[in-house]
Design a protein around this motif. Structure first.
Motif, PDB file in Angstrom:
ATOM      1  N   THR A   4      -3.064   0.320  -4.112  1.00 33.19           N
ATOM      2  CA  THR A   4      -3.380   1.549  -3.390  1.00 33.19           C
ATOM      3  C   THR A   4      -4.814   2.000  -3.615  1.00 33.19           C
ATOM      4  O   THR A   4      -5.390   1.782  -4.688  1.00 33.19           O
ATOM      5  N   ASP A  60      -0.333  -3.329   4.431  1.00 34.48           N
ATOM      6  CA  ASP A  60      -1.323  -2.256   4.350  1.00 34.48           C
ATOM      7  C   ASP A  60      -1.689  -1.805   5.756  1.00 34.48           C
ATOM      8  O   ASP A  60      -1.712  -2.619   6.684  1.00 34.48           O
ATOM      9  N   ASP A  92       0.844  -1.190   0.000  1.00 39.22           N
ATOM     10  CA  ASP A  92       0.000   0.000   0.000  1.00 39.22           C
ATOM     11  C   ASP A  92       0.887   1.251   0.000  1.00 39.22           C
ATOM     12  O   ASP A  92       2.092   1.175   0.257  1.00 39.22           O
ATOM     13  N   THR A 118       1.067   4.013   4.708  1.00 41.28           N
ATOM     14  CA  THR A 118       1.911   2.827   4.849  1.00 41.28           C
ATOM     15  C   THR A 118       3.357   3.197   4.519  1.00 41.28           C
ATOM     16  O   THR A 118       4.261   2.926   5.309  1.00 41.28           O
ATOM     17  N   LYS A 161      -9.809  -4.184  -2.844  1.00 41.11           N
ATOM     18  CA  LYS A 161      -8.505  -4.747  -2.495  1.00 41.11           C
ATOM     19  C   LYS A 161      -8.643  -6.198  -2.022  1.00 41.11           C
ATOM     20  O   LYS A 161      -7.869  -7.068  -2.427  1.00 41.11           O
ATOM     21  N   TYR A 211       2.258  -2.104  -6.245  1.00 41.98           N
ATOM     22  CA  TYR A 211       1.648  -1.219  -5.261  1.00 41.98           C
ATOM     23  C   TYR A 211       0.142  -1.390  -5.420  1.00 41.98           C
ATOM     24  O   TYR A 211      -0.390  -1.278  -6.532  1.00 41.98           O
ATOM     25  N   THR A 255      -0.266  -8.820   1.302  1.00 40.84           N
ATOM     26  CA  THR A 255      -0.067  -7.384   1.167  1.00 40.84           C
ATOM     27  C   THR A 255       0.415  -6.787   2.475  1.00 40.84           C
ATOM     28  O   THR A 255       0.219  -7.362   3.552  1.00 40.84           O
ATOM     29  N   ASN A 300      -4.657  -0.484   6.435  1.00 44.49           N
ATOM     30  CA  ASN A 300      -6.111  -0.368   6.521  1.00 44.49           C
ATOM     31  C   ASN A 300      -6.751  -1.615   7.123  1.00 44.49           C
ATOM     32  O   ASN A 300      -6.742  -2.691   6.523  1.00 44.49           O
TER      33      ASN A 300
END
Length: 234
Positions: free
Chosen positions: A119, A180, A29, A33, A164, A117, A178, A182
């Motif tokens: 995002t 990240d 991300d 991040t 995502k 990436y 990943t 979030n």
């Protein structure tokens, strides 16, 4: 795992390329991040709006995480300014990198390749994002950016977090997970997803799943990835 046929159809070519190439890697991300996006805006809004708690911008982000959630910046005028700032993206090139992110990412990339990436930024910020990554010496890789609202609806996902999550499910096992910040992705990922989510800047154990690894700092993130993937590559 419930399959999203629209995601499968839209990203079929990407999946096929990964399979044929024998590629393996992890996603990364960008905002909050490796780029201190909300901290940048917290500094701006502290200067413009002030804050009755007399917290530093760093303390505000540590307490509320997102500037949209700061309780004393909730009136319509402030919220409209915040929304416009994020929508226009005029400050993308000014976001500072998160401390120690570059050094950790470069080391992680030697352990397991940063494949993409992944995002939540919309595609209209693509050029600025490429310039930012180059300026701050992050690996130059393909950037998968969040589709605009109309395409999200066609892909049968409610928002960028679900986009995502469904994409990660599709790309496994070629893409093993990943990194990240979030929490929403970890909450939305299917319970039988076999990949790994390295949840940057989070402590505790929520959500409590064996494949969600909480990484409070970049040092923790690097250590956990080396623990898991370093053995496989040794």
């Amino acid at each position: 795992m419930t399959k999203n046929k629209e995601i499968e159809k839209y990203y079929a070519e990407l999946k096929e390329v990964l399979i044929k190439s024998g590629a393996s890697g992890i996603c990364l991300d960008i905002d909050d991040t490796i780029a201190a996006t909300n901290l940048f805006f917290a500094r701006k809004y502290c200067s413009l709006f002030g804050n009755p708690e007399n917290l530093s911008p760093e303390e505000i982000i540590a307490k509320y995480r997102y500037v949209t959630d700061v309780p004393y910046w909730q009136d319509p005028i402030k919220q409209n300014m915040i929304e416009e700032d994020f929508h226009l993206g005029e400050h993308v090139h000014l976001y500072p990198p998160i401390s120690k992110a570059k050094e950790a990412v470069l080391k992680i990339d030697r352990t397991i390749s940063i494949a993409f990436y992944l995002t939540g930024r919309p595609y209209r910020f693509y050029n600025q994002t490429c310039v930012w990554l180059d300026r701050h010496e992050f690996p130059q890789r393909r950037i998968l950016m969040e589709p605009e609202r109309g395409l999200l609806e066609k892909l049968n996902v409610i928002d960028g977090n679900e986009w995502k999550a469904r994409l990660l499910e599709l790309l496994f096992p070629e893409i093993v997970g990943t990194i990240d910040d979030n929490l929403g992705i970890a909450e939305l990922i299917s319970s039988d997803y076999k990949g790994l989510i390295f949840l940057y800047s989070h402590t505790g154990n929520y959500p409590s799943r064996p494949n969600v690894i909480h990484c409070p700092t970049w040092e923790n993130t690097e250590m956990e990835i080396n623990r898991i993937f370093g053995r496989k590559n040794s």
